[in-house]
Design a protein around this motif. Structure first.
Motif, short mmCIF file in Angstrom:
data_model
loop_
_atom_site.label_atom_id
_atom_site.label_comp_id
_atom_site.label_asym_id
_atom_site.label_seq_id
_atom_site.Cartn_x
_atom_site.Cartn_y
_atom_site.Cartn_z
N ASP A 20 -31.79 -40.60 -13.20
CA ASP A 20 -32.29 -40.95 -11.86
C ASP A 20 -33.61 -40.26 -11.61
OD1 ASP A 20 -31.72 -38.27 -11.15
OD2 ASP A 20 -29.72 -38.80 -10.40
N THR A 21 -34.05 -40.28 -10.37
CA THR A 21 -35.38 -39.75 -10.02
C THR A 21 -35.51 -38.26 -10.28
OG1 THR A 21 -37.04 -39.70 -8.25
CG2 THR A 21 -34.74 -39.30 -7.61
N GLY A 236 -44.12 -43.26 -10.35
CA GLY A 236 -44.07 -42.66 -9.03
C GLY A 236 -45.40 -42.00 -8.71
N THR A 237 -45.46 -41.34 -7.60
CA THR A 237 -46.67 -40.61 -7.20
C THR A 237 -46.53 -39.18 -7.71
OG1 THR A 237 -46.74 -41.98 -5.20
CG2 THR A 237 -48.18 -40.06 -5.26
N LYS A 276 -44.15 -36.03 -6.82
CA LYS A 276 -43.17 -35.43 -7.71
C LYS A 276 -43.91 -34.67 -8.81
CE LYS A 276 -41.25 -39.37 -8.97
NZ LYS A 276 -40.42 -40.37 -9.69
N PRO A 277 -43.29 -33.66 -9.42
CA PRO A 277 -43.95 -32.92 -10.50
C PRO A 277 -44.03 -33.76 -11.77
CG PRO A 277 -41.70 -32.16 -10.22
CD PRO A 277 -41.97 -33.10 -9.09
N GLY A 281 -42.28 -37.09 -13.29
CA GLY A 281 -43.10 -38.28 -13.32
C GLY A 281 -43.25 -38.91 -14.70
N VAL A 282 -43.22 -38.08 -15.73
CA VAL A 282 -43.36 -38.58 -17.10
C VAL A 282 -42.01 -39.01 -17.68
CG1 VAL A 282 -44.07 -37.92 -19.45
CG2 VAL A 282 -45.46 -37.25 -17.51
N ALA A 283 -40.93 -38.59 -17.06
CA ALA A 283 -39.60 -38.93 -17.58
C ALA A 283 -39.40 -40.44 -17.76
CB ALA A 283 -38.51 -38.34 -16.67
N PRO A 284 -39.84 -41.30 -16.83
CA PRO A 284 -39.67 -42.75 -17.07
C PRO A 284 -40.43 -43.25 -18.30
CG PRO A 284 -40.10 -42.32 -14.76
CD PRO A 284 -40.36 -41.04 -15.47
#
Length: 342
Positions: A20-21, A236-237, A276-277, A281-284
């Motif tokens: 998740d996020t 995300g941002t 988000k950090p 942010g890079v996880a997706p």
């Protein structure tokens, strides 16, 4: 009924673990380590502090065989390569000069990649480079800058190195998009905004991000039967990037809100960004690059390290329709001056 049909192909039916996020890049590298180890990766738009550089740094912990770092500025690539070497001393990197705003330079870069006899295949391509919210200007080839750089340059480059991508046993192409695709569909008869007369920077950004999504859909449709998986990703941002360097937010944020309000998008009533950090942010990116068992979702939009749900997430139909994808492929071939038949 339609929701039931969509739910039938939900990730819950295939994924043993849900993300998740709040999922971090390090968590995914740990989970997907066996899928990362030894792979050859190529990421565009690599600059210090950006998400392409962060992706290279985080993924290097999984010990890929080679990370090809692509950017217009070779000097900046040295800084990123040094950071990767500090984090993962045994991981090799290679610099590639790539200017997506020039078809001639895109072809030069593709020729360079294709000439590397010691790189027989590329397992994952992450098309990360992009512009956002620029004032109106044209690329070297005469196209609105966001559409030309974010989409047309990547379309040409990816297709020109496709033989190396398809030489992988499990090839993937990840196109970085944005929920900003909500701001505009493809402007089929005015993609250049009437030489600037009809230009709105947020409509231009939206068109380019819609194109990124449709590109993944076409790649999945045309090359899925040959093993290629392609996904579009909304990170995300995210904190710390220079994506917004072209914007004067005192002016451009109200203009963004106005564009959203005109379309009835909920972002039209958001008074600020929620950041988000980079770990999150890079996880997706990493999910789209390496997650196992998502083949049935080939071509889909990924956010928050999961497959997007058009019933609950803001995903515009103009960015997911196969006819729109096919039309864009044909238009893109015409604009770059080369057909790619698979």
């Amino acid at each position: 009924m339609f929701r039931k049909l969509f739910r039938k192909s939900s990730t819950k039916s295939t994924m043993a673990k849900q993300y998740d996020t709040n999922t971090t890049s390090d968590e995914l590298v740990n989970d997907f380590g066996s899928d990362i180890k030894g792979k050859t990766l190529l990421v565009t738009g690599v600059t210090p502090g950006g998400l392409g550089a962060a992706y290279a740094e985080f993924v290097s912990k999984g010990q890929p065989g080679l990370i090809i770092l692509a950017s217009r500025n070779l000097e900046k690539l040295k800084t990123v390569a040094e950071k990767v070497a500090t984090v993962s001393p045994n991981v090799k990197t290679r610099a590639l000069q790539l200017d997506l705003g020039s078809f001639a330079k895109v072809r030069e870069a593709a020729n360079t990649v294709n000439s590397w006899a010691d790189v027989p295949n590329i397992d994952v391509v992450v098309n990360n480079a992009g512009l956002m919210g620029t004032d109106y200007f044209l690329t070297e080839d005469g196209f609105e800058s966001q559409f030309g750089t974010n989409h047309l340059g990547h379309f040409l480059f990816t297709n020109l190195i496709m033989n190396k991508i398809l030489a992988s046993k499990a090839p993937r192409v990840v196109n970085i998009t944005s929920d900003g695709h909500r701001l505009n569909p493809i402007r089929w008869f005015d993609y250049n905004f009437d030489e600037g007369k009809t230009y709105n920077k947020w409509h231009g950004y939206g068109q380019s991000k819609t194109a990124n999504m449709l590109f993944s859909l076409s790649l999945a449709e045309k090359l899925g039967k040959r093993g290629l998986q392609s996904f579009s990703v909304h990170p995300g941002t995210v904190e710390g990037t220079n994506l917004g360097i072209y914007c004067n937010w005192d002016v451009d944020y109200p203009a963004l809100m106005a564009a959203d309000k005109a379309l009835g998008n909920p972002q039209g009533w958001d008074t600020s960004f929620s950041f988000k950090p980079q770990q999150r942010g890079v996880a997706p990116y990493i999910f789209a690059s390496f997650a196992p068992n998502i083949k049935e979702h080939n071509g889909k939009y990924i956010l928050e390290s999961r497959i997007g749900d058009p019933y609950t997430d803001l995903i515009k139909p103009w960015a997911t329709h196969p006819i729109e994808a096919d039309r864009l492929w044909k238009l893109s071939e015409k604009l770059v001056g080369q057909e790619f038949s698979y």
